[in-house]
Write an enzyme that holds these catalytic residues in place. Sequence first.
Site, short mmCIF file in Angstrom:
data_model
loop_
_atom_site.label_atom_id
_atom_site.label_comp_id
_atom_site.label_asym_id
_atom_site.label_seq_id
_atom_site.Cartn_x
_atom_site.Cartn_y
_atom_site.Cartn_z
N SER A 437 49.24 54.67 -11.50
CA SER A 437 48.14 54.80 -12.46
C SER A 437 47.61 56.22 -12.50
O SER A 437 46.87 56.56 -13.41
CB SER A 437 47.03 53.79 -12.17
OG SER A 437 46.80 53.68 -10.80
N HIS A 458 52.85 51.03 -16.91
CA HIS A 458 51.56 50.89 -16.25
C HIS A 458 50.89 49.55 -16.60
O HIS A 458 50.31 49.40 -17.68
CB HIS A 458 50.65 52.07 -16.65
CG HIS A 458 49.34 52.08 -15.95
ND1 HIS A 458 48.19 52.60 -16.49
CD2 HIS A 458 48.97 51.60 -14.72
CE1 HIS A 458 47.20 52.46 -15.65
NE2 HIS A 458 47.64 51.85 -14.57
N GLU A 470 50.83 50.20 -20.56
CA GLU A 470 51.11 51.54 -21.08
C GLU A 470 52.55 51.92 -20.68
O GLU A 470 52.91 51.82 -19.51
CB GLU A 470 50.13 52.56 -20.50
CG GLU A 470 48.71 52.37 -21.02
CD GLU A 470 47.69 53.26 -20.31
OE1 GLU A 470 46.64 53.53 -20.91
OE2 GLU A 470 47.92 53.68 -19.16
N ASN A 508 42.66 55.08 -18.72
CA ASN A 508 41.88 55.67 -17.64
C ASN A 508 41.34 57.04 -18.02
O ASN A 508 40.25 57.43 -17.60
CB ASN A 508 42.71 55.74 -16.35
CG ASN A 508 42.94 54.35 -15.78
OD1 ASN A 508 42.25 53.40 -16.16
ND2 ASN A 508 43.91 54.22 -14.91
N1 LIG Z 1 45.65 47.72 -7.73
C1 LIG Z 1 45.40 48.12 -8.96
O1 LIG Z 1 44.34 47.85 -9.52
C2 LIG Z 1 46.44 48.90 -9.70
C3 LIG Z 1 46.42 48.91 -11.11
C4 LIG Z 1 47.41 49.60 -11.79
C5 LIG Z 1 48.40 50.29 -11.08
N2 LIG Z 1 48.38 50.27 -9.72
C6 LIG Z 1 49.45 51.02 -9.02
O2 LIG Z 1 50.40 50.09 -8.54
C7 LIG Z 1 50.97 50.57 -7.33
C8 LIG Z 1 50.80 49.51 -6.24
O3 LIG Z 1 49.45 49.24 -6.08
P1 LIG Z 1 48.93 47.93 -5.31
O4 LIG Z 1 47.47 47.85 -5.57
O5 LIG Z 1 49.80 46.79 -5.62
O6 LIG Z 1 49.17 48.38 -3.79
P2 LIG Z 1 49.27 47.48 -2.49
O7 LIG Z 1 48.81 48.33 -1.37
O8 LIG Z 1 48.64 46.15 -2.70
O9 LIG Z 1 50.83 47.24 -2.34
C9 LIG Z 1 51.75 48.24 -2.05
C10 LIG Z 1 52.93 47.60 -1.32
O10 LIG Z 1 53.98 48.55 -1.25
C11 LIG Z 1 54.60 48.38 -0.01
N3 LIG Z 1 55.37 49.57 0.31
C12 LIG Z 1 54.95 50.76 0.79
N4 LIG Z 1 56.00 51.58 0.94
C13 LIG Z 1 57.10 50.91 0.52
C14 LIG Z 1 58.49 51.21 0.44
N5 LIG Z 1 58.95 52.39 0.84
N6 LIG Z 1 59.32 50.28 -0.03
C15 LIG Z 1 58.86 49.08 -0.42
N7 LIG Z 1 57.56 48.73 -0.35
C16 LIG Z 1 56.70 49.63 0.13
C17 LIG Z 1 53.47 48.10 0.95
O11 LIG Z 1 53.95 47.47 2.12
C18 LIG Z 1 52.60 47.20 0.10
O12 LIG Z 1 52.94 45.84 0.27
C19 LIG Z 1 50.28 51.88 -7.05
O13 LIG Z 1 51.06 52.92 -7.58
C20 LIG Z 1 48.98 51.77 -7.80
O14 LIG Z 1 48.44 53.01 -8.18
C21 LIG Z 1 47.44 49.58 -9.03
#
Ligand SMILES: NC(=O)c1ccc[n+]([C@@H]2O[C@H](COP(=O)([O-])OP(=O)(O)OC[C@H]3O[C@@H](n4cnc5c(N)ncnc54)[C@H](O)[C@@H]3O)[C@@H](O)[C@H]2O)c1
Length: 729
Positions: A437, A458, A470, A508
């Site tokens: 994001s 996204h 997006e 955003n």
């Molecule tokens: N949470 C939100 O509101 C939101 C909204 C839009 C986009 N995002 C984006 O989505 C992505 C994930 O966010 P999230 O909130 O789900 O995070 P999260 O922390 O809930 O999950 C991330 C996961 O990735 C795993 N991980 C880390 N390194 C890894 C690797 N090398 N191989 C495989 N898995 C691995 C972790 O163990 C974890 O389970 C980020 O880029 C975030 O910016 C998040």
Amino acid sequence: MSSVSLPNPTFEIDAEGIGWITLNDPDRRHNVLDEGVMARLNECIAQAQGHAERGEMKSLVLISGKSDGFLAGADLAAIASISDPADGQEKARLGQQIFKQIELLPVPSIAAIDGICVGGGLELALACRHRLASDRSSTRLGLPEVQLGLLPGWGGTTRLPRLVGLQAALELLLTGNPISASKARRIGLVQRLLPAPGFRAEVAAFARSAPALPPGASRPARSLFKRLGDETIPGRAAVLAVARRNVIAKTQGHYPAPLKIIDVLRASLGRRLDDALEIEARAFGELTATPVHANLLHVFHLREDARKTSTRYPGLQPETIERMGVLGAGVMGGGIAQLAAFRDVDVRLRDLRDEAIIGGLQHAQGLFDKAVERRKLSRTEAARKMARISGGLDWHGFRQADLVVEAVVERLDIKQQVLAECEAQVHDGCIIATNTSSLSVDDMAAVLKRPERFAGLHFFNPVHRMPLVEIVRGSATDDETVATLHAFVVRLGKVPVVCRDASGFVVNRILGPYLNEAGFLLQDGATIQEIDAAARAFGMPMGPLRLLDEVGLDVGRHAGAGFHAAFGERLAPAPALVALEGSDRLGRKNNRGFYLYQRGRETGVDEAVYSELGEHVPTVRGMQAGGPEMPAIRERLVLAMINEAARLLDDGIVTRAADVDLAMIMGTGFPPFRGGLLRLADTLHPRELMARLRRLEASLGMRFAPAPLLERLAHEDRTFYEVFGDTPQ
Ligand SMILES: NC(=O)c1ccc[n+]([C@@H]2O[C@H](COP(=O)([O-])OP(=O)(O)OC[C@H]3O[C@@H](n4cnc5c(N)ncnc54)[C@H](O)[C@@H]3O)[C@@H](O)[C@H]2O)c1
């Protein structure tokens, strides 16, 4: 060879004396009622009438010749062409008169509904003596007019409550949501459910027996309480008063149509049918002239347009995604996997930890369980879809993937490493997309061998609820990749908006200055309640400070720092928000933000937060103490968004005003009745906006300096939609 359009509908009588009016538009996928079809329908009914009067026809069936739908309603182009209330009223009357001829036929009329039957289609069915529906899941009945700021004006508002009772009718009329055939059967909207295979033969059998049936449909039994509300004068008055209160609570009076529907019902229930139809036609005419109707129609077109991959990418054949990999089984990865499996895509989840995989699978299972609870899926269907998701710590299954979505932690170095590793595992044609994001898609593409097959995808949180996705086009991303992702997002049932790679993408980026301005408003003495109330009164689903709690103050701060770095001083974080940095207020996730929360529910503003906002914030606050008035709060919040949207267009992040509007409505709940952020800007006009921004710049500083594009538009006396009407990326 020139093609001659077949007449639609057609009329014929079979050997058993049953008349068939068959609707089958040769030029469209769904049947709709436009002027030509209505005129032809009128002729068919007149023919049928002649046969009935001569004793040659026992009953009349109205049926569709399409394999997947009865009638999708009135033609929207015809609705859009209505010029004034009198014209609208006249068009309503005309339709009413045609449908009334069906009602007056001396023989039974039967609507045979197999597939979608909404709007004018259901109004036509309501004018028939009997309604039969097929039991297939795509058979759905509804009156969605309210969603376009209108009411059903071809007799639907009048006939529905007379058929199913006031309370059941209100639910359909006020929400506009279609219902299943079995629910329609339960409330008495249709008399019988017939098996979809052999539907036509079953209809014919019913039509043969129809002349012997009593004319009135038998209503299903209702409780005494329901009957009081539906049938007694004080009962109806009470039901309508409650409905009105609920509508106002939900819409703050911004939407005229539901209130008008209630007024029409109050004035017309119990009156003669003709008088009631006249009240309905007049009210329809009035609603067609409201700006809210025009805005909702605009938003409808934006949504429809966004679904069309082929017109966006002519000549490109999007690839079909059958198998997909998801990297990271966290909040987003789990949600994305569930959504894809819901739409019958095979998904392989990969994470570094077993617990994360288990968590991701449980998250998906929980969502499927809810879908079963809400009767969106049967238990078997849900189990079948859930079985499409598997997970593990290795790369098993990635070689077959057509698409991989990366959703690991938000760190560039980690993402680069994971993506490069992934590229070595998948086949050459596989598209890889990141759900980042806030990071740059191009920075990630830099480590890949096939950057042309890489883009941003996204999703918003929670994935199953937020309609926007997006699609972020990096500088190397090729057209095929964008087109394929576009088609995939549509297949997922989401709304795609394509944009270029820049900090914050669309939603955003525009929210950034809006949320930041809330911090400046606190500093200028506004209360938390006043700021959020001003945004809600404008129509936002929640105020900016409540939204910051929802996003997480830490996440918001991180994004704010990114904007500051990317766009400079005009996006310097508001000192009041910076002051909270040291506190342990994270928002809803730890129950403390601008508001307090208990078991996930907000319990009110935390007054203690004011003392933590630093020396920048006055101790006496609120409008009475000289803080900004509500209109000033609203102006600052809204202009901050419009000004940023202008910069975004100017930078070429999106190329159409419509993309900004759709992204904001679908991604933030920006009020649809306003038609969109830039449509609102156009209504106010760039010249007026310039003047207001200049005033704010003089009193509040350079963050309100008008965007160069806005200056240009003001100077040229043009609007956003005039200049950025339709040039897809
Ligand atoms: N949470 C939100 O509101 C939101 C909204 C839009 C986009 N995002 C984006 O989505 C992505 C994930 O966010 P999230 O909130 O789900 O995070 P999260 O922390 O809930 O999950 C991330 C996961 O990735 C795993 N991980 C880390 N390194 C890894 C690797 N090398 N191989 C495989 N898995 C691995 C972790 O163990 C974890 O389970 C980020 O880029 C975030 O910016 C998040």
